[in-house]
Scaffold this motif. Structure first.
Motif, PDB file in Angstrom:
ATOM      1  N   PHE A 106      46.947 -47.245  14.705  1.00 56.84           N
ATOM      2  CA  PHE A 106      47.109 -45.829  14.358  1.00 56.84           C
ATOM      3  C   PHE A 106      46.617 -45.598  12.944  1.00 56.84           C
ATOM      4  O   PHE A 106      46.332 -46.540  12.207  1.00 56.84           O
ATOM      5  CB  PHE A 106      48.578 -45.429  14.485  1.00 56.84           C
ATOM      6  CG  PHE A 106      49.497 -46.201  13.591  1.00 56.84           C
ATOM      7  CD1 PHE A 106      49.931 -47.477  13.949  1.00 56.84           C
ATOM      8  CD2 PHE A 106      49.930 -45.674  12.379  1.00 56.84           C
ATOM      9  CE1 PHE A 106      50.780 -48.200  13.104  1.00 56.84           C
ATOM     10  CE2 PHE A 106      50.777 -46.393  11.538  1.00 56.84           C
ATOM     11  CZ  PHE A 106      51.198 -47.663  11.916  1.00 56.84           C
ATOM     12  N   CYS A 107      46.528 -44.340  12.553  1.00 63.77           N
ATOM     13  CA  CYS A 107      46.015 -43.994  11.232  1.00 63.77           C
ATOM     14  C   CYS A 107      47.094 -43.285  10.427  1.00 63.77           C
ATOM     15  O   CYS A 107      47.605 -42.243  10.834  1.00 63.77           O
ATOM     16  CB  CYS A 107      44.797 -43.085  11.376  1.00 63.77           C
ATOM     17  SG  CYS A 107      44.167 -42.533   9.764  1.00 63.77           S
ATOM     18  N   ARG A 108      47.429 -43.872   9.262  1.00 65.92           N
ATOM     19  CA  ARG A 108      48.431 -43.242   8.398  1.00 65.92           C
ATOM     20  C   ARG A 108      47.852 -42.057   7.628  1.00 65.92           C
ATOM     21  O   ARG A 108      48.577 -41.299   7.019  1.00 65.92           O
ATOM     22  CB  ARG A 108      48.969 -44.260   7.374  1.00 65.92           C
ATOM     23  CG  ARG A 108      49.727 -45.399   8.017  1.00 65.92           C
ATOM     24  CD  ARG A 108      50.311 -46.332   6.952  1.00 65.92           C
ATOM     25  NE  ARG A 108      50.828 -47.564   7.558  1.00 65.92           N
ATOM     26  CZ  ARG A 108      52.039 -47.672   8.100  1.00 65.92           C
ATOM     27  NH1 ARG A 108      52.846 -46.647   8.096  1.00 65.92           N
ATOM     28  NH2 ARG A 108      52.430 -48.807   8.638  1.00 65.92           N
ATOM     29  N   GLY A 109      46.537 -41.900   7.715  1.00 65.01           N
ATOM     30  CA  GLY A 109      45.906 -40.790   6.997  1.00 65.01           C
ATOM     31  C   GLY A 109      46.011 -39.474   7.744  1.00 65.01           C
ATOM     32  O   GLY A 109      46.222 -38.425   7.124  1.00 65.01           O
ATOM     33  N   CYS A 110      45.874 -39.492   9.048  1.00 59.74           N
ATOM     34  CA  CYS A 110      45.820 -38.218   9.767  1.00 59.74           C
ATOM     35  C   CYS A 110      46.806 -38.132  10.924  1.00 59.74           C
ATOM     36  O   CYS A 110      46.797 -37.154  11.672  1.00 59.74           O
ATOM     37  CB  CYS A 110      44.393 -37.955  10.253  1.00 59.74           C
ATOM     38  SG  CYS A 110      43.715 -39.209  11.371  1.00 59.74           S
ATOM     39  N   GLN A 111      47.684 -39.129  11.055  1.00 60.54           N
ATOM     40  CA  GLN A 111      48.755 -39.014  12.062  1.00 60.54           C
ATOM     41  C   GLN A 111      50.075 -38.885  11.305  1.00 60.54           C
ATOM     42  O   GLN A 111      50.304 -39.636  10.342  1.00 60.54           O
ATOM     43  CB  GLN A 111      48.775 -40.247  12.982  1.00 60.54           C
ATOM     44  CG  GLN A 111      47.566 -40.325  13.906  1.00 60.54           C
ATOM     45  CD  GLN A 111      47.514 -41.601  14.753  1.00 60.54           C
ATOM     46  OE1 GLN A 111      46.669 -42.456  14.551  1.00 60.54           O
ATOM     47  NE2 GLN A 111      48.421 -41.722  15.721  1.00 60.54           N
ATOM     48  N   LEU A 135      47.885 -40.619  20.952  1.00 55.88           N
ATOM     49  CA  LEU A 135      48.646 -40.299  19.744  1.00 55.88           C
ATOM     50  C   LEU A 135      47.716 -39.995  18.573  1.00 55.88           C
ATOM     51  O   LEU A 135      47.988 -39.097  17.773  1.00 55.88           O
ATOM     52  CB  LEU A 135      49.600 -41.451  19.406  1.00 55.88           C
ATOM     53  CG  LEU A 135      50.775 -41.543  20.390  1.00 55.88           C
ATOM     54  CD1 LEU A 135      51.503 -42.859  20.259  1.00 55.88           C
ATOM     55  CD2 LEU A 135      51.737 -40.369  20.186  1.00 55.88           C
ATOM     56  N   HIS A 136      46.611 -40.708  18.495  1.00 55.47           N
ATOM     57  CA  HIS A 136      45.634 -40.408  17.438  1.00 55.47           C
ATOM     58  C   HIS A 136      45.045 -39.025  17.657  1.00 55.47           C
ATOM     59  O   HIS A 136      44.930 -38.230  16.722  1.00 55.47           O
ATOM     60  CB  HIS A 136      44.540 -41.481  17.427  1.00 55.47           C
ATOM     61  CG  HIS A 136      43.523 -41.284  16.342  1.00 55.47           C
ATOM     62  ND1 HIS A 136      42.272 -40.749  16.592  1.00 55.47           N
ATOM     63  CD2 HIS A 136      43.572 -41.509  15.006  1.00 55.47           C
ATOM     64  CE1 HIS A 136      41.593 -40.690  15.446  1.00 55.47           C
ATOM     65  NE2 HIS A 136      42.354 -41.149  14.474  1.00 55.47           N
ATOM     66  N   ALA A 137      44.696 -38.718  18.897  1.00 54.66           N
ATOM     67  CA  ALA A 137      44.113 -37.401  19.190  1.00 54.66           C
ATOM     68  C   ALA A 137      45.107 -36.279  18.907  1.00 54.66           C
ATOM     69  O   ALA A 137      44.722 -35.183  18.487  1.00 54.66           O
ATOM     70  CB  ALA A 137      43.656 -37.345  20.652  1.00 54.66           C
ATOM     71  N   PRO A 139      37.506 -48.037   9.368  1.00 55.30           N
ATOM     72  CA  PRO A 139      37.779 -46.655   8.954  1.00 55.30           C
ATOM     73  C   PRO A 139      38.091 -45.758  10.150  1.00 55.30           C
ATOM     74  O   PRO A 139      37.471 -45.863  11.197  1.00 55.30           O
ATOM     75  CB  PRO A 139      36.473 -46.224   8.255  1.00 55.30           C
ATOM     76  CG  PRO A 139      35.432 -47.164   8.722  1.00 55.30           C
ATOM     77  CD  PRO A 139      36.126 -48.449   9.096  1.00 55.30           C
ATOM     78  N   CYS A 140      39.062 -44.877   9.949  1.00 49.25           N
ATOM     79  CA  CYS A 140      39.410 -43.898  10.973  1.00 49.25           C
ATOM     80  C   CYS A 140      38.231 -42.944  11.173  1.00 49.25           C
ATOM     81  O   CYS A 140      37.690 -42.419  10.202  1.00 49.25           O
ATOM     82  CB  CYS A 140      40.643 -43.110  10.528  1.00 49.25           C
ATOM     83  SG  CYS A 140      40.982 -41.645  11.518  1.00 49.25           S
ATOM     84  N   PRO A 141      37.810 -42.712  12.411  1.00 51.06           N
ATOM     85  CA  PRO A 141      36.658 -41.836  12.643  1.00 51.06           C
ATOM     86  C   PRO A 141      36.924 -40.374  12.254  1.00 51.06           C
ATOM     87  O   PRO A 141      35.984 -39.619  12.068  1.00 51.06           O
ATOM     88  CB  PRO A 141      36.404 -41.951  14.151  1.00 51.06           C
ATOM     89  CG  PRO A 141      37.654 -42.506  14.731  1.00 51.06           C
ATOM     90  CD  PRO A 141      38.329 -43.298  13.653  1.00 51.06           C
ATOM     91  N   ARG A 142      38.186 -40.020  12.068  1.00 55.65           N
ATOM     92  CA  ARG A 142      38.481 -38.620  11.708  1.00 55.65           C
ATOM     93  C   ARG A 142      38.650 -38.432  10.199  1.00 55.65           C
ATOM     94  O   ARG A 142      38.147 -37.486   9.639  1.00 55.65           O
ATOM     95  CB  ARG A 142      39.745 -38.144  12.434  1.00 55.65           C
ATOM     96  CG  ARG A 142      40.007 -36.656  12.250  1.00 55.65           C
ATOM     97  CD  ARG A 142      40.987 -36.139  13.280  1.00 55.65           C
ATOM     98  NE  ARG A 142      42.196 -36.929  13.289  1.00 55.65           N
ATOM     99  CZ  ARG A 142      42.951 -37.138  14.374  1.00 55.65           C
ATOM    100  NH1 ARG A 142      42.626 -36.579  15.514  1.00 55.65           N
ATOM    101  NH2 ARG A 142      44.020 -37.888  14.305  1.00 55.65           N
ATOM    102  N   CYS A 143      39.368 -39.366   9.529  1.00 53.53           N
ATOM    103  CA  CYS A 143      39.663 -39.138   8.102  1.00 53.53           C
ATOM    104  C   CYS A 143      39.130 -40.237   7.205  1.00 53.53           C
ATOM    105  O   CYS A 143      39.152 -40.103   5.988  1.00 53.53           O
ATOM    106  CB  CYS A 143      41.157 -38.959   7.889  1.00 53.53           C
ATOM    107  SG  CYS A 143      42.085 -40.492   8.011  1.00 53.53           S
ATOM    108  N   GLY A 144      38.686 -41.355   7.762  1.00 50.76           N
ATOM    109  CA  GLY A 144      38.077 -42.400   6.952  1.00 50.76           C
ATOM    110  C   GLY A 144      39.036 -43.438   6.422  1.00 50.76           C
ATOM    111  O   GLY A 144      38.620 -44.488   5.937  1.00 50.76           O
TER     112      GLY A 144
HETATM  113 ZN   LIG Z   1      42.708 -40.845  10.269  1.00 51.06          ZN
END
Ligand SMILES: [Zn+2]
Length: 291
Positions: free
Chosen positions: A285-290, A203-205, A265-270
């Motif tokens: 999960f990441c609320r920044g990029c999902q 889901l993150h990917a 930190p999320c490896p994609r958006c921090g």
């Molecule tokens: Zn993220």
């Protein structure tokens, strides 16, 4: 809980190490794990291994007569060891294999010349151990229909990395399911092999939130989810092939992007990774990029 990538690597390694060998002994120090009779267990002795493979969250050992199916559930682990090596605690089933006539021609390329491979003349053992004692080992004598929960035709869909599961088949299958995406990916009747950890990674990917509803997905998001599923598995396998040997009982998860990384930190958006605990399992999960 072992998932498809973990069991794929175990199956590839065990097939390379043990296919062609005959079973010399079989015992069940913790017989509660075994679904079968003591006679079924004894009958394995003398049988030859044709194939060891993964299916969903199961490990299958195809013998020239019978079949053994292991479902490790939450905490079951498989160990490949020399018979002289100390038997670890909570070992439920031990199967010893004799000398090997030839290296199986269909062994996975990465196993070629591996240092952990037992010598052809050396006996070797699979030990199944399970601290929570939830896992099961099913003995299926030839001609006997012994039901295996989770492996019935209506209970298990294609493996998440099945070559026949192409994008067209994926779109067709996913249309039949509703509900939240995390539960969907863990639904073995939809696709088999993903559990709590790798569903978070997929889901993150795919940049999709675990609580999104399948019905809310745009056509391109359905396709993104397919590609993410394949990509996450393809990326995990080389890491596991490198790090899970020589004992094969280690569960390597520290390379994952989000699962159990709440607060980091999320490896994609921090942005800091979120975590929800529900029903005894953690969703990361990441609320920044999902979305
Ligand atoms: Zn993220």
């Amino acid at each position: 809980m072992p998932e498809l990538p973990d069991l794929t690597v175990v199956a590839e390694a065990f097939h390379a190490a043990l296919a062609g060998r005959r079973i010399e002994a079989a015992s069940a120090p913790a017989p509660l794990a075994v679904r079968g009779t003591p006679a079924d267990l004894i009958a394995l002795v003398g049988q030859r291994v044709l194939e060891i493979r993964q299916r969903g969250k199961f490990l299958l050992i195809e013998l020239d007569v019978d079949r053994v199916v292991a479902n490790p559930m939450l905490s079951g682990r498989f160990q490949l060891a020399a018979p002289a090596a100390r038997l670890p605690g909570k070992t439920a089933v031990v199967v010893r294999f004799g000398a090997r006539p030839d290296r199986p021609s269909d062994a996975a390329a990465w196993t070629m010349g591996a240092a952990w491979l037992p010598g052809d003349a050396d006996p070797s053992e699979i030990r199944f151990r399970d601290p929570t004692q939830m896992g099961k080992v099913y003995l299926i004598p030839a001609g006997l229909q012994r039901p295996i929960p989770g492996l019935g035709p209506d209970e298990i869909g294609p493996d998440a990395d099945d070559p026949d599961l192409d994008l067209i088949a994926w779109r067709d299958r996913i249309r039949r399911h509703t509900g939240e995406l995390k539960a969907l990916l863990r639904n073995q009747a939809f696709i088999a092999g993903l559990g709590n950890a790798y569903s978070d990674e997929v889901l993150h990917a795919a940049r999709l939130l675990p609580m999104r509803k399948r019905a809310s997905l745009a056509a391109e998001e359905i396709d993104d989810l397919y590609r993410a599923t394949r990509d996450v598995i393809a990326a995990a396998l080389p890491v596991l092939r490198h790090r899970v040997p020589p004992l094969f009982e280690t569960q390597v998860r520290d390379f994952l992007a989000v699962h159990l990384r709440g607060g980091q930190p999320c490896p994609r958006c921090g942005r800091r990774i979120s975590e929800i605990k529900a029903g005894g399992s953690v969703t990361s999960f990441c609320r920044g990029c999902q979305v």
